[in-house]
Design a protein around this motif. Structure first.
Motif, PDB file in Angstrom:
ATOM      1  N   ILE A   1      42.558  27.944  43.709  1.00 20.33           N
ATOM      2  CA  ILE A   1      43.872  27.344  44.089  1.00 20.33           C
ATOM      3  C   ILE A   1      43.917  26.045  45.149  1.00 20.33           C
ATOM      4  O   ILE A   1      44.691  25.151  45.085  1.00 20.33           O
ATOM      5  N   SER A   2      42.720  26.206  45.822  1.00 15.92           N
ATOM      6  CA  SER A   2      42.241  24.942  46.543  1.00 15.92           C
ATOM      7  C   SER A   2      42.016  23.893  45.718  1.00 15.92           C
ATOM      8  O   SER A   2      42.200  22.818  46.221  1.00 15.92           O
ATOM      9  N   VAL A   3      41.139  24.007  44.694  1.00 16.60           N
ATOM     10  CA  VAL A   3      41.070  23.062  43.664  1.00 16.60           C
ATOM     11  C   VAL A   3      42.194  22.530  43.158  1.00 16.60           C
ATOM     12  O   VAL A   3      42.094  21.255  43.028  1.00 16.60           O
ATOM     13  N   MET A   4      42.941  23.390  42.668  1.00 19.11           N
ATOM     14  CA  MET A   4      44.269  23.091  42.143  1.00 19.11           C
ATOM     15  C   MET A   4      45.085  22.522  42.660  1.00 19.11           C
ATOM     16  O   MET A   4      46.269  21.963  42.368  1.00 19.11           O
ATOM     17  N   ASN A   5      44.912  22.795  44.219  1.00 15.80           N
ATOM     18  CA  ASN A   5      46.389  22.451  44.877  1.00 15.80           C
ATOM     19  C   ASN A   5      47.449  23.341  44.716  1.00 15.80           C
ATOM     20  O   ASN A   5      48.668  22.547  44.472  1.00 15.80           O
ATOM     21  N   LYS A   6      47.364  24.319  44.424  1.00 18.37           N
ATOM     22  CA  LYS A   6      48.510  25.439  44.069  1.00 18.37           C
ATOM     23  C   LYS A   6      48.579  26.400  44.872  1.00 18.37           C
ATOM     24  O   LYS A   6      47.838  26.626  45.629  1.00 18.37           O
ATOM     25  N   LYS A   7      49.779  27.190  44.573  1.00 18.75           N
ATOM     26  CA  LYS A   7      49.874  28.407  45.351  1.00 18.75           C
ATOM     27  C   LYS A   7      50.160  29.442  44.308  1.00 18.75           C
ATOM     28  O   LYS A   7      50.642  29.210  43.385  1.00 18.75           O
ATOM     29  N   ILE A   8      49.905  30.750  44.834  1.00 21.55           N
ATOM     30  CA  ILE A   8      50.178  31.929  43.952  1.00 21.55           C
ATOM     31  C   ILE A   8      51.487  32.083  44.184  1.00 21.55           C
ATOM     32  O   ILE A   8      52.129  32.034  45.170  1.00 21.55           O
ATOM     33  N   LYS A   9      52.182  32.083  42.904  1.00 17.59           N
ATOM     34  CA  LYS A   9      53.470  32.137  42.886  1.00 17.59           C
ATOM     35  C   LYS A   9      54.281  33.756  42.299  1.00 17.59           C
ATOM     36  O   LYS A   9      55.387  34.055  42.667  1.00 17.59           O
ATOM     37  N   CYS A  10      53.289  34.303  41.740  1.00 18.77           N
ATOM     38  CA  CYS A  10      53.549  35.792  41.369  1.00 18.77           C
ATOM     39  C   CYS A  10      52.434  36.764  41.391  1.00 18.77           C
ATOM     40  O   CYS A  10      50.989  36.319  41.257  1.00 18.77           O
ATOM     41  N   VAL A  11      52.608  37.999  41.799  1.00 20.82           N
ATOM     42  CA  VAL A  11      51.945  39.052  41.762  1.00 20.82           C
ATOM     43  C   VAL A  11      52.357  40.165  40.691  1.00 20.82           C
ATOM     44  O   VAL A  11      53.663  40.719  40.752  1.00 20.82           O
ATOM     45  N   SER A  12      51.601  40.637  39.644  1.00 20.48           N
ATOM     46  CA  SER A  12      52.123  41.510  38.638  1.00 20.48           C
ATOM     47  C   SER A  12      51.226  42.610  38.827  1.00 20.48           C
ATOM     48  O   SER A  12      49.828  42.804  38.898  1.00 20.48           O
ATOM     49  N   PHE A  13      52.035  43.984  38.985  1.00 18.57           N
ATOM     50  CA  PHE A  13      51.346  45.130  38.934  1.00 18.57           C
ATOM     51  C   PHE A  13      51.390  45.843  37.481  1.00 18.57           C
ATOM     52  O   PHE A  13      52.580  45.941  36.837  1.00 18.57           O
ATOM     53  N   TYR A  14      50.291  46.211  37.017  1.00 16.09           N
ATOM     54  CA  TYR A  14      50.065  47.071  35.732  1.00 16.09           C
ATOM     55  C   TYR A  14      49.844  48.307  36.088  1.00 16.09           C
ATOM     56  O   TYR A  14      48.571  49.035  36.184  1.00 16.09           O
ATOM     57  N   LEU A  15      50.778  49.228  36.491  1.00 20.87           N
ATOM     58  CA  LEU A  15      50.626  50.542  37.138  1.00 20.87           C
ATOM     59  C   LEU A  15      50.163  51.393  36.370  1.00 20.87           C
ATOM     60  O   LEU A  15      49.234  52.491  36.849  1.00 20.87           O
ATOM     61  N   ASN A  16      50.135  51.486  35.041  1.00 20.10           N
ATOM     62  CA  ASN A  16      49.155  52.303  34.249  1.00 20.10           C
ATOM     63  C   ASN A  16      47.858  52.007  33.988  1.00 20.10           C
ATOM     64  O   ASN A  16      47.158  52.882  33.464  1.00 20.10           O
ATOM     65  N   GLN A  17      47.504  50.823  34.504  1.00 15.93           N
ATOM     66  CA  GLN A  17      45.918  50.673  34.176  1.00 15.93           C
ATOM     67  C   GLN A  17      45.249  50.458  35.820  1.00 15.93           C
ATOM     68  O   GLN A  17      43.931  50.749  35.594  1.00 15.93           O
ATOM     69  N   ILE A  18      45.931  50.549  36.767  1.00 21.59           N
ATOM     70  CA  ILE A  18      45.302  50.478  37.981  1.00 21.59           C
ATOM     71  C   ILE A  18      44.418  51.735  38.149  1.00 21.59           C
ATOM     72  O   ILE A  18      45.279  52.868  38.276  1.00 21.59           O
ATOM     73  N   GLU A  19      43.319  51.724  38.462  1.00 21.46           N
ATOM     74  CA  GLU A  19      42.414  52.571  38.949  1.00 21.46           C
ATOM     75  C   GLU A  19      42.360  53.206  40.409  1.00 21.46           C
ATOM     76  O   GLU A  19      42.246  52.230  41.181  1.00 21.46           O
ATOM     77  N   GLY A  20      42.702  54.402  40.540  1.00 21.76           N
ATOM     78  CA  GLY A  20      42.931  54.500  41.939  1.00 21.76           C
ATOM     79  C   GLY A  20      44.263  54.469  42.529  1.00 21.76           C
ATOM     80  O   GLY A  20      45.075  54.610  41.841  1.00 21.76           O
ATOM     81  N   GLY A  21      44.450  54.440  43.941  1.00 19.18           N
ATOM     82  CA  GLY A  21      45.746  54.583  44.546  1.00 19.18           C
ATOM     83  C   GLY A  21      46.644  53.519  44.257  1.00 19.18           C
ATOM     84  O   GLY A  21      46.025  52.339  44.404  1.00 19.18           O
ATOM     85  N   ILE A  22      47.865  53.503  43.973  1.00 19.99           N
ATOM     86  CA  ILE A  22      48.878  52.517  43.748  1.00 19.99           C
ATOM     87  C   ILE A  22      49.106  51.857  45.333  1.00 19.99           C
ATOM     88  O   ILE A  22      49.282  50.711  45.463  1.00 19.99           O
ATOM     89  N   GLU A  23      48.958  52.693  46.356  1.00 13.97           N
ATOM     90  CA  GLU A  23      49.089  52.234  47.730  1.00 13.97           C
ATOM     91  C   GLU A  23      48.360  51.211  48.286  1.00 13.97           C
ATOM     92  O   GLU A  23      48.496  50.319  48.674  1.00 13.97           O
ATOM     93  N   GLU A  24      46.857  51.550  47.555  1.00 17.57           N
ATOM     94  CA  GLU A  24      45.853  50.215  48.095  1.00 17.57           C
ATOM     95  C   GLU A  24      46.210  49.125  47.294  1.00 17.57           C
ATOM     96  O   GLU A  24      45.966  47.960  48.168  1.00 17.57           O
ATOM     97  N   SER A  25      46.523  49.052  46.222  1.00 22.60           N
ATOM     98  CA  SER A  25      46.893  47.804  45.426  1.00 22.60           C
ATOM     99  C   SER A  25      48.098  47.010  46.192  1.00 22.60           C
ATOM    100  O   SER A  25      48.080  45.652  46.293  1.00 22.60           O
TER     101      SER A  25
END
Length: 325
Positions: free
Chosen positions: A120-144
């Motif tokens: 994002i520093s090279v592209m001069n952009k910001k992260i606009k979205c965070v997507s959670f794929y809950l069925n794929q996350i390994e470990g606790g959802i809380e940590e993610s």
């Protein structure tokens, strides 16, 4: 090849360099930026018109960059054999081509943080979205969730995905991180119980809503609301419209779409005992929604006019209400 025969990119006129940069995709630009400090300065000249940069938290965290109707993804993985591997998916379902590069790491989340912050520093952009794929996350959802909350406390968009996921996992995301602009819930819970949704964002979309009753639908008072997969009947849609006319619900809503379970006798049921006039056909806000019928203009008791219409999307037919300012 002799040195004198090499292509000397840096010796090109600046106008030509700009033209070469225009042909480069995000992978090319980031590779160029790492070659030298001068290459980094040239890489930063590349213009990326899209602001669609997404952090995806799944089995492996990855950064998705939407560029010229294609998607470019950096996966960070602890599987060493995938280092540097590049895959292409031509997008048989949605028509979008996905290009994926895998990056090996022994410290996945730490190196993923370094990767996306550099990108994002090279592209001069910001992260606009965070997507959670809950069925794929390994470990606790809380940590993610905590990881995302610490780094993106005021992120514009939150998307929640996953078939047959526990209700408590979806609710944990909703309780602990809130977008400033858009919330999309594509997840389908095992329990199919009501979700508690709060916040002051602009857009709400629920793609699997068998738990949504008329009371729930009336409670969602966001400027733009899209509800799919509900069991709301035509008669209940009629109740919602009558309450809107009487200013009992959706006072802040500018566009409302709810899936239509019965296409037959639309005017006789959904608009029963509601005065309306034939108006100019509206254009749905979502470009993926195709207008099927409408608009029928109805008036709220304070004089505000809304157009009622039927549109078609991937999920099926929906009744829509769009106010006219």
């Amino acid at each position: 090849m002799n040195n004198k025969d090499k292509f000397r990119f840096m010796n090109l006129p600046i106008v030509v360099i700009h033209e070469v940069l225009r042909t480069m995709d995000p992978f090319d630009i980031l590779d160029l930026s790492r070659a030298s400090k001068r290459c980094l300065s040239y890489a930063k000249l590349k213009k990326f018109p899209s602001d669609h940069l997404v952090i995806i938290l799944a089995k492996y965290p990855h950064l998705l960059i939407d560029y010229e109707d294609n998607c470019y993804e950096f996966f960070v993985t602890d599987e060493k054999e995938k280092e540097g591997k590049r895959e292409t998916d031509n997008g048989d379902l949605d028509g979008v081509r996905y290009e994926t590069v895998f990056v090996y790491s022994e410290n996945v989340m730490e190196d993923f943080h370094d990767l996306y912050t550099y990108a994002i520093s090279v592209m001069n952009k910001k992260i606009k979205c965070v997507s959670f794929y809950l069925n794929q996350i390994e470990g606790g959802i809380e940590e993610s969730v905590e990881w995302a909350k610490q780094r993106f406390p005021k992120v514009e968009r939150i998307h929640i995905h996953g078939p047959n996921v526990p209700q408590k996992d979806v609710q944990y995301v909703l309780d602990n991180i809130t977008p400033t602009f858009r919330l999309r819930i594509f997840a389908e819970t095992n329990e199919k119980l009501p979700l508690k949704i709060e916040g002051t964002f602009e857009q709400l979309r629920i793609a699997n809503g068998p738990w949504i009753t008329v009371d729930h639908a009336m409670h969602f008072n966001y400027p733009c609301v899209t509800l799919s997969g509900t069991n709301i009947t035509n008669q209940e849609l009629n109740m919602i419209l009558k309450d809107w006319i009487d200013m009992k619900c959706h006072l802040n809503t500018k566009q409302l779409e709810i899936n239509l379970t019965d296409r037959e006798n639309f005017l006789d049921t959904v608009l029963e005992n509601i005065p309306y006039e034939i108006g100019t056909p509206i254009i749905p806000v979502d470009p993926d929604h195709k207008l099927v019928e409408g608009g029928y203009n109805i008036k709220r008791i304070d004089g505000l006019i809304a157009s009622i219409y039927i549109c078609e999307a991937r999920e099926g037919l929906s009744m829509g209400l769009k106010t006219k300012n």
